[in-house]
Structures are given as C-alpha cells and as structure tokens.
Design an enzyme around this catalytic site. Sequence first.
Site, PDB file in Angstrom:
ATOM      1  N   LEU A  63       0.802  -1.335   0.238  1.00 53.24           N
ATOM      2  CA  LEU A  63      -0.130   0.126  -0.337  1.00 53.24           C
ATOM      3  C   LEU A  63       0.921   1.238  -0.323  1.00 53.24           C
ATOM      4  O   LEU A  63       2.216   1.695   0.543  1.00 53.24           O
ATOM      5  CB  LEU A  63      -0.678   0.367   1.301  1.00 53.24           C
ATOM      6  CG  LEU A  63      -2.000  -1.168   1.337  1.00 53.24           C
ATOM      7  CD1 LEU A  63      -2.503  -1.039   2.540  1.00 53.24           C
ATOM      8  CD2 LEU A  63      -2.941  -1.004   0.371  1.00 53.24           C
ATOM      9  N   ASP A  64       0.894   2.036  -0.783  1.00 53.02           N
ATOM     10  CA  ASP A  64       1.875   3.533  -0.750  1.00 53.02           C
ATOM     11  C   ASP A  64       1.279   4.257   0.733  1.00 53.02           C
ATOM     12  O   ASP A  64       0.153   3.877   1.524  1.00 53.02           O
ATOM     13  CB  ASP A  64       0.858   4.531  -1.557  1.00 53.02           C
ATOM     14  CG  ASP A  64       0.746   4.293  -3.468  1.00 53.02           C
ATOM     15  OD1 ASP A  64       1.422   3.014  -3.292  1.00 53.02           O
ATOM     16  OD2 ASP A  64       0.359   4.856  -4.571  1.00 53.02           O
ATOM     17  N   ARG A  65       2.239   4.722   0.880  1.00 54.58           N
ATOM     18  CA  ARG A  65       2.843   5.627   1.858  1.00 54.58           C
ATOM     19  C   ARG A  65       1.538   6.062   2.850  1.00 54.58           C
ATOM     20  O   ARG A  65       1.052   5.772   4.324  1.00 54.58           O
ATOM     21  CB  ARG A  65       3.835   6.336   1.878  1.00 54.58           C
ATOM     22  CG  ARG A  65       4.204   6.979   3.568  1.00 54.58           C
ATOM     23  CD  ARG A  65       5.211   7.365   3.884  1.00 54.58           C
ATOM     24  NE  ARG A  65       5.934   7.414   4.978  1.00 54.58           N
ATOM     25  CZ  ARG A  65       7.073   7.634   5.543  1.00 54.58           C
ATOM     26  NH1 ARG A  65       8.495   7.677   4.741  1.00 54.58           N
ATOM     27  NH2 ARG A  65       6.897   8.594   6.451  1.00 54.58           N
ATOM     28  N   THR A  67      -1.923   5.676   2.467  1.00 52.26           N
ATOM     29  CA  THR A  67      -2.568   4.635   2.594  1.00 52.26           C
ATOM     30  C   THR A  67      -3.154   4.159   3.286  1.00 52.26           C
ATOM     31  O   THR A  67      -1.835   3.057   3.862  1.00 52.26           O
ATOM     32  CB  THR A  67      -3.194   4.193   1.099  1.00 52.26           C
ATOM     33  OG1 THR A  67      -2.645   5.318  -0.188  1.00 52.26           O
ATOM     34  CG2 THR A  67      -3.810   3.002   1.012  1.00 52.26           C
TER      35      THR A  67
END
Length: 230
Positions: A63-65, A67
């Site tokens: 997951l992107d930071r 998110t």
Amino acid sequence: MEKLPKINIIYEDNHLLVVEKPVNIPSQEDKTGDEDMLTIIKKYLIEKYNKPGDAYLGLVHRLDRPTGGVMVFAKTSKAASRLSEQIREKKFEKEYLCIVDGKMEKTVDVFEDFLVKNEKNNLSRVTDKNNKNAKLAKLEYEVLKYDEKIDLSLVRVKLYTGRHHQIRVQFASRNHSLYGDQKYGTRGRGKQLCLWAYKLSFAHPTTKEHLEFTDYPEPIGSWVILKDEE
C-alpha cells in the site's frame, strides 16, 4: 526491549498475518529510513514467538505510504508463493474507499486508461495506448454517498489492475481528484489522503478456504462523511 508501534492484528494463523496498516507508514523500507510495516511486524513475530535472530515474513502486496487499511503478510515462503500466484492470476481481490472531489456523473462505472510512470518524479499520468511504456489500468467504482454541502463523494473502488497510483491518477484525470492528495489533488492540500484499503479477499494458501477481511477508517476528519446523516 524497544517498544513496538501498536498495530491492529485482524487475523493470524501459522501461514498468514492480516493487519491494519496505519496511514503514513511505508509498506517496506524506503529511502526515508522511517520504520516500515515489514520491520514492525517482523519485530512483533520475534517478540511474540521468542524467535532467535530473524523471522520470515513475505511481503506479497503493498500500500502506498499515505494509504491505510488491510494488508496481508505471509509467514512462510509457501504461503508467499501461493498468494503471489493468486495476485498474478487476478484471484486476489482488493477494494478501497476514497473521498473524491465533486459529484460523479455516473453512480456506477468502469474506468479504463493507459498509464505511464515517470520514475524521476514518482508520478503517473494517463497516456495514449500506443505509448510503448503504457500499461492498462482498470477499475470499477460505485458512489456510496454524495454530500452536497461539501461537494464530496464517498466512493467504493474495486481494482482489476494494480498500477502505480492508479486510483489517484484515474479519478484526478476526470477532475475528481481524491481529497487530500498532495500529488494529484486540487482540494484538501495539507490534509490526510482519503484513500483506504477496506477489503481483501483471497483463498487461504493451504486450506483453499475463501477468506475475506474488511476494515474501515475512523469517521473523523475528512472521513466524517462515513457517518450517516442524522
């Protein structure tokens, strides 16, 4: 002993660990050197099971930071391999909640675009399908709620592909950027990105049982739109 950050463990057995990733923690080590999920959970396993040295932990998706939401980790190499295979075969389903600017033209729709990533600035954009570096990006969405007072929509998204910044780019390209998006957004700059991985479903790597996990963001800040109107 070093105190571990509090991580919500949703499910754990001998093969899997399903957790809630807090916002603004990297999935794995990056150039910032900030503590990441992989390191935090390895420390948790070492402490809980009194393991000497290192503990195996497989990162099967990211997951992107900014998110938050549900992540699954593999506790064995066999589980990691089988989960990765499900991802490749598109049997590993991911759904998100996001808050987007404005009112969507359609309540339910499918977005298909070709995206290209710029490695230098870590941004993606919609491009022509003939671009040799382009990759197909596909998602389906449903509007759950539109708040006319603040002109924001709560949207559920099902991903069919996992491209770089896919949800953010596809909505922003249609003038419905995610609220709080510092890279592609128009509203909520300085606020937390409103993108949450709320559901994961897949087959257990050994029992083949269908598993589904859901986790919702707290209805505070921009996520207050989650609350039912009284």
